[in-house]
Design a protein around this motif. Structure first.
Motif, PDB file in Angstrom:
ATOM      1  N   HIS A 242      25.416  54.565   2.498  1.00 21.07           N
ATOM      2  CA  HIS A 242      25.723  53.867   3.753  1.00 21.07           C
ATOM      3  C   HIS A 242      26.604  52.619   3.192  1.00 21.07           C
ATOM      4  O   HIS A 242      27.116  51.822   4.189  1.00 21.07           O
ATOM      5  CB  HIS A 242      25.109  53.752   4.315  1.00 21.07           C
ATOM      6  N   PHE A 243      26.222  52.371   1.929  1.00 25.62           N
ATOM      7  CA  PHE A 243      27.156  50.807   1.322  1.00 25.62           C
ATOM      8  C   PHE A 243      28.715  50.905   1.091  1.00 25.62           C
ATOM      9  O   PHE A 243      28.857  49.635   1.460  1.00 25.62           O
ATOM     10  CB  PHE A 243      26.773  50.511  -0.082  1.00 25.62           C
ATOM     11  N   TYR A 244      29.183  52.085   1.618  1.00 25.46           N
ATOM     12  CA  TYR A 244      30.719  51.622   2.228  1.00 25.46           C
ATOM     13  C   TYR A 244      30.961  52.030   3.785  1.00 25.46           C
ATOM     14  O   TYR A 244      32.643  52.466   3.280  1.00 25.46           O
ATOM     15  CB  TYR A 244      31.151  52.880   1.473  1.00 25.46           C
ATOM     16  N   ASP A 245      30.043  52.025   4.270  1.00 22.23           N
ATOM     17  CA  ASP A 245      30.301  51.623   5.275  1.00 22.23           C
ATOM     18  C   ASP A 245      31.165  50.263   6.117  1.00 22.23           C
ATOM     19  O   ASP A 245      29.897  49.638   5.962  1.00 22.23           O
ATOM     20  CB  ASP A 245      28.872  52.164   6.996  1.00 22.23           C
TER      21      ASP A 245
ATOM     22  N   CYS B   6      28.343  47.153   6.883  1.00 23.92           N
ATOM     23  CA  CYS B   6      27.740  45.661   5.568  1.00 23.92           C
ATOM     24  C   CYS B   6      29.148  44.905   6.086  1.00 23.92           C
ATOM     25  O   CYS B   6      29.416  44.377   5.620  1.00 23.92           O
ATOM     26  CB  CYS B   6      28.924  47.029   4.466  1.00 23.92           C
ATOM     27  N   GLY B   7      30.065  45.420   6.975  1.00 17.79           N
ATOM     28  CA  GLY B   7      31.613  44.358   7.046  1.00 17.79           C
ATOM     29  C   GLY B   7      32.525  44.506   5.819  1.00 17.79           C
ATOM     30  O   GLY B   7      33.608  43.038   5.570  1.00 17.79           O
ATOM     31  N   GLY B   8      32.341  44.868   4.604  1.00 24.37           N
ATOM     32  CA  GLY B   8      33.459  45.091   3.511  1.00 24.37           C
ATOM     33  C   GLY B   8      32.340  46.449   2.670  1.00 24.37           C
ATOM     34  O   GLY B   8      31.549  46.853   2.896  1.00 24.37           O
TER      35      GLY B   8
ATOM     36  N   TYR C 127      37.036  54.834   0.617  1.00 23.47           N
ATOM     37  CA  TYR C 127      36.089  54.499   1.660  1.00 23.47           C
ATOM     38  C   TYR C 127      37.086  53.857   2.445  1.00 23.47           C
ATOM     39  O   TYR C 127      38.189  52.836   1.490  1.00 23.47           O
ATOM     40  CB  TYR C 127      34.998  53.928   1.533  1.00 23.47           C
ATOM     41  N   ASN C 128      36.354  52.638   3.295  1.00 28.12           N
ATOM     42  CA  ASN C 128      37.534  52.207   4.170  1.00 28.12           C
ATOM     43  C   ASN C 128      36.698  50.622   3.589  1.00 28.12           C
ATOM     44  O   ASN C 128      36.800  49.818   4.436  1.00 28.12           O
ATOM     45  CB  ASN C 128      37.325  52.479   5.940  1.00 28.12           C
ATOM     46  N   VAL C 129      36.368  50.084   2.177  1.00 28.91           N
ATOM     47  CA  VAL C 129      36.093  49.705   1.799  1.00 28.91           C
ATOM     48  C   VAL C 129      36.722  48.755   0.454  1.00 28.91           C
ATOM     49  O   VAL C 129      37.247  50.102   0.176  1.00 28.91           O
ATOM     50  CB  VAL C 129      34.925  49.075   1.960  1.00 28.91           C
ATOM     51  N   GLU C 130      36.846  47.743  -0.124  1.00 25.05           N
ATOM     52  CA  GLU C 130      37.061  47.474  -1.345  1.00 25.05           C
ATOM     53  C   GLU C 130      35.596  47.400  -2.613  1.00 25.05           C
ATOM     54  O   GLU C 130      35.195  47.601  -2.267  1.00 25.05           O
ATOM     55  CB  GLU C 130      37.450  45.814  -1.205  1.00 25.05           C
ATOM     56  N   ASP C 131      36.572  47.969  -3.846  1.00 24.81           N
ATOM     57  CA  ASP C 131      35.363  48.134  -4.210  1.00 24.81           C
ATOM     58  C   ASP C 131      35.959  47.372  -6.177  1.00 24.81           C
ATOM     59  O   ASP C 131      35.095  47.452  -7.570  1.00 24.81           O
ATOM     60  CB  ASP C 131      35.942  49.782  -5.014  1.00 24.81           C
ATOM     61  N   ASN C 132      36.644  46.013  -5.852  1.00 19.21           N
ATOM     62  CA  ASN C 132      36.911  45.702  -6.988  1.00 19.21           C
ATOM     63  C   ASN C 132      37.595  44.821  -6.276  1.00 19.21           C
ATOM     64  O   ASN C 132      38.425  44.574  -5.023  1.00 19.21           O
ATOM     65  CB  ASN C 132      38.023  46.469  -7.670  1.00 19.21           C
ATOM     66  N   ALA C 133      37.472  43.317  -6.510  1.00 16.31           N
ATOM     67  CA  ALA C 133      38.106  41.985  -5.754  1.00 16.31           C
ATOM     68  C   ALA C 133      37.870  40.760  -6.893  1.00 16.31           C
ATOM     69  O   ALA C 133      36.816  40.509  -7.299  1.00 16.31           O
ATOM     70  CB  ALA C 133      36.790  41.948  -4.351  1.00 16.31           C
ATOM     71  N   VAL C 134      39.138  40.419  -6.569  1.00 18.81           N
ATOM     72  CA  VAL C 134      38.829  38.787  -7.010  1.00 18.81           C
ATOM     73  C   VAL C 134      39.201  37.592  -5.790  1.00 18.81           C
ATOM     74  O   VAL C 134      40.327  38.045  -5.400  1.00 18.81           O
ATOM     75  CB  VAL C 134      40.214  38.564  -8.078  1.00 18.81           C
ATOM     76  N   VAL C 135      38.804  36.259  -5.972  1.00 24.04           N
ATOM     77  CA  VAL C 135      39.122  35.167  -4.906  1.00 24.04           C
ATOM     78  C   VAL C 135      39.699  34.432  -5.563  1.00 24.04           C
ATOM     79  O   VAL C 135      38.710  33.895  -7.184  1.00 24.04           O
ATOM     80  CB  VAL C 135      37.891  34.716  -4.000  1.00 24.04           C
TER      81      VAL C 135
END
Length: 332
Positions: A170-173, A177-179, A213-221
């Motif tokens: 559910h952490f990928y919903d 979660c919003g992301g 899943y329909n979310v990111e698993d890696n991110a750079v900002v």
């Protein structure tokens, strides 16, 4: 004694908060509610407290003084406002809400009802962060020119023990979660860099979509602050053995933190040579302890409204940047 109701075991830190309640002599665990009845009953049995199926019954109970919220993030705004309307003090998992507008609505309600709100931003209370803050305030680094913070783990990586990774599905919903990695694990480097570098000027992000899943698993900002400093925030669910890293670079020195290891070099210290400091500030009270002090004695917490809203501000801008493929300028 503050009588507390736990609202949901959805979040992975819910059990930590239950344990903190039990360990705090000023708190008493009164009951548990969960949107998943079976999960809630099992949790209530573990802690030997009543399970309440109806959230309104919990909030209407005059013996309940406060609530700890671990529901899906999408419910935060509704439940927090409802709890505030019933004069319950509120402790919640981060983030407070998906949008700055929702955060402000929440604060308007809690301030109107004179209840105490705390969001768990735990690394703001730890000694290594306090040392970094001290280094900036004392001018050891001069003017801050760049800052980098990384926190990542392998929660999405398939292993023999966890074929789908060890994070709950559910952490990928995205709806709940919003992301993905950024709004969850990335919250920590976001609020740390925000506090150290100051108000945001603009944000540009690159989010790698999870293949499953329909979310990111890696991110750079990449961020720029009104001070002129540039920031790099990194997070993800796909890195094994990645240490926590916080790096500050300035006109008079630099500070490198990797897990518990701290090194500093400054024109003002140790004859301009690298060294590992031996003395650090003591940890501040935890977010939970600060919440209790706020309720009982109106002691202002070190975790501030600005910290909490700025976290959502950067998150909201980063997701918009990735969606539009461009830098987002912040209007404040």
């Amino acid at each position: 004694m503050i009588n507390v109701a736990l609202l949901s075991k959805w979040h992975v830190h819910a059990e930590d908060y239950a344990r903190q309640v039990q360990e705090n002599k000023q708190l008493s665990l009164a009951c548990i509610w969960d949107e998943d009845t079976r999960r809630g009953k099992e949790w209530a049995d573990k802690w030997e407290v009543p399970f309440e199926e109806n959230l309104d019954s919990v909030l209407n109970d005059p013996h309940i003084d406060a609530v700890i919220i671990n529901t899906p993030t999408k419910w935060h705004t509704e439940i927090i406002q409802k709890a505030a309307a019933h004069k319950k003090h509120i402790f919640t998992e981060k983030v407070l809400a998906f949008t700055v507008e929702s955060c402000r609505k929440i604060y308007k309600m809690v301030e109107k009802e004179n209840v105490k709100l705390m969001v768990s931003l735990p690394r703001l209370t730890e000694s290594y962060f306090l040392y970094a803050e001290e280094a900036l305030k004392k001018g050891w680094l001069g003017n801050l020119t760049s800052i980098r913070c990384r926190l990542a783990h392998n929660g999405s990586v398939s292993t023999e023990a966890h074929p789908n990774g060890w994070l709950p599905s559910h952490f990928y919903d995205k709806d709940d979660c919003g992301g993905g990695a950024l709004i969850d694990l990335g919250a920590h480097p976001i609020y740390l860099t925000n506090r150290l570098a100051g108000p945001l000027a603009n944000v540009y992000s690159s989010l790698h979509p999870s293949p499953d899943y329909n979310v990111e698993d890696n991110a750079v900002v990449v961020t720029q602050y009104k001070s002129g400093a540039i920031g790099v925030i990194e997070t993800g669910f796909t890195s094994y053995g990645s240490p926590f890293q916080l790096e500050l670079y300035g006109t008079e020195g630099c500070l490198l933190i990797e897990d518990s290891n701290v090194r500093i070099r400054s024109t003002q210290l140790n004859k301009n040579k690298w060294f590992e400091p031996e003395e650090f500030p003591e940890n501040l009270p935890t977010a939970m302890e600060q919440w209790v002090h706020l309720i009982q004695n109106d002691v202002a917490p070190s975790i501030t409204k600005e910290d909490i809203i700025s976290l959502t501000l950067l998150n909201e801008a980063a997701y918009l940047s990735n969606e539009q493929g461009k830098r987002i300028d912040i209007e404040q």
